[in-house]
Motif scaffolding. Structure first.
Motif, short mmCIF file in Angstrom:
data_model
loop_
_atom_site.label_atom_id
_atom_site.label_comp_id
_atom_site.label_asym_id
_atom_site.label_seq_id
_atom_site.Cartn_x
_atom_site.Cartn_y
_atom_site.Cartn_z
N SER A 180 0.37 -1.23 0.39
CA SER A 180 0.57 0.09 -0.40
C SER A 180 0.98 1.18 -0.24
O SER A 180 0.88 2.73 -0.72
CB SER A 180 -1.07 0.12 1.29
OG SER A 180 0.28 0.03 2.41
N CYS A 183 2.06 3.11 -3.21
CA CYS A 183 1.15 3.79 -4.38
C CYS A 183 0.39 1.88 -5.36
O CYS A 183 -0.54 2.16 -6.56
CB CYS A 183 1.08 3.95 -5.61
SG CYS A 183 1.64 5.81 -4.78
N ASN A 194 -1.35 -1.71 -9.59
CA ASN A 194 0.35 -0.65 -8.99
C ASN A 194 -0.30 0.35 -9.78
O ASN A 194 -1.11 0.67 -11.53
CB ASN A 194 0.91 -1.44 -9.91
CG ASN A 194 2.35 0.02 -9.77
OD1 ASN A 194 2.08 1.08 -9.49
ND2 ASN A 194 3.31 -0.03 -9.92
N LEU A 195 -1.18 1.80 -9.05
CA LEU A 195 -1.52 2.83 -9.87
C LEU A 195 -0.95 3.10 -10.89
O LEU A 195 -1.08 4.23 -12.05
CB LEU A 195 -2.24 3.63 -8.76
CG LEU A 195 -2.95 3.20 -7.54
CD1 LEU A 195 -3.23 4.19 -6.70
CD2 LEU A 195 -4.36 2.98 -8.43
N GLU A 196 0.65 2.90 -10.66
CA GLU A 196 1.83 3.37 -11.70
C GLU A 196 1.37 3.32 -12.89
O GLU A 196 0.92 4.24 -14.56
CB GLU A 196 2.98 3.51 -11.69
CG GLU A 196 4.11 4.02 -11.99
CD GLU A 196 5.88 3.24 -11.97
OE1 GLU A 196 6.31 3.37 -13.24
OE2 GLU A 196 5.64 3.15 -10.73
N ALA A 226 -8.10 7.39 -4.64
CA ALA A 226 -6.81 6.89 -4.63
C ALA A 226 -6.34 6.92 -6.17
O ALA A 226 -5.09 7.52 -6.63
CB ALA A 226 -6.77 5.53 -4.58
N TYR A 230 -3.28 9.59 -7.34
CA TYR A 230 -2.16 9.45 -7.71
C TYR A 230 -1.35 10.25 -8.87
O TYR A 230 -0.63 10.48 -9.20
CB TYR A 230 -1.78 8.01 -7.93
CG TYR A 230 -1.15 7.21 -8.68
CD1 TYR A 230 0.68 7.28 -7.85
CD2 TYR A 230 -0.40 7.24 -9.95
CE1 TYR A 230 1.39 7.08 -8.56
CE2 TYR A 230 0.61 7.07 -10.45
CZ TYR A 230 1.86 6.84 -10.08
OH TYR A 230 2.92 6.15 -10.44
#
Length: 236
Positions: A180, A183, A194-196, A226, A230
């Motif tokens: 967490s 990200c 993975n928000l990336e 979230a 980001y």
């Protein structure tokens, strides 16, 4: 915290290296953790890519430093290796295992601190976030940015990464807690994303690496929040 391993079979040099590391720690304000080994086979026995810098004696009784470094490089491409030797000729051979440097015996603090500065700088320049995962057939160190998502399949976790897919044991709950801070968000009970690598949203799916990963209705609002945080922009 910088994690050091000292692999040295001569007590006087082992104690000297510990003393020098503590001196370096005090002088330059670095926090240092040290673990010592007496031979190459000893560090290999429980190696899990847990060190930042390894100070490795070249000549040891059972497994020499060069052989140990070759095995370590198969498991860990990032750790900084510095050889301790009384022969400068080993510096050339050290390039084969991507050794950063070598320190000649007898060791002076000035020589040691100069080499150590270089090692710490190299470590910090390529510093990234990593996790070490126990796979079905060994262990692997992943850079978190190389992971697209993790999928839960029965009692297994499937890591979908830039290198391919890897299967490991574990629970999604434990992994969610660990990742967490990097990200990752659990938008569905079966996926940790993975928000990336989220390219966008399509209905109730997140588009990741050209795949549609489901986002549950109960998690949709939290996931969007979230993702907005980001991206640093408002998603309409």
């Amino acid at each position: 915290m910088i994690h050091f391993a000292i692999v040295e079979d001569e007590d006087k040099y082992k104690e000297q290296l510990i003393d020098y590391l503590r001196r370096f720690e005090e002088e330059f304000g670095e926090r240092i953790a040290i673990k010592t080994y007496t031979d190459g086979d000893e560090i290999l026995e429980d190696y899990q890519a847990q060190f930042d810098i390894i100070l490795m004696d070249v000549h040891m009784r059972f497994v020499d430093g060069m052989s140990a470094a070759e095995e370590i490089r198969k498991m860990d491409t990032e750790v900084v290796i510095i050889f301790i030797t009384n022969l400068a000729q080993y510096a050339i051979k050290g390039y084969e295992v991507d050794a950063l440097d070598y320190i000649l015996k007898p060791i002076s603090y000035f020589q040691f601190s100069q080499r150590l500065h270089r090692a710490v700088e190299r470590m910090k320049k390529r510093e990234a976030d990593y996790i070490t995962v126990a796979l079905k057939n060994g262990i692997k160190r992943f850079e978190t940015s190389d992971i697209y998502y993790i999928e839960s399949q029965g009692h297994n976790l499937v890591y979908v990464t830039k290198e391919g897919e890897f299967i490991a044991a574990g629970t999604m709950k434990e992994l969610e807690k660990e990742l967490s801070k990097f990200c990752f968000f659990r938008g569905h009970r079966g996926y940790l994303i993975n928000l990336e690598h989220v390219e966008g949203m399509a209905d109730s799916y997140a588009v990741v690496n050209d795949e549609n990963l489901p986002i549950s209705r109960t998690q949709r609002k939290a996931f969007m929040t979230a993702l907005t945080d980001y991206w640093g922009e408002v998603i309409k």
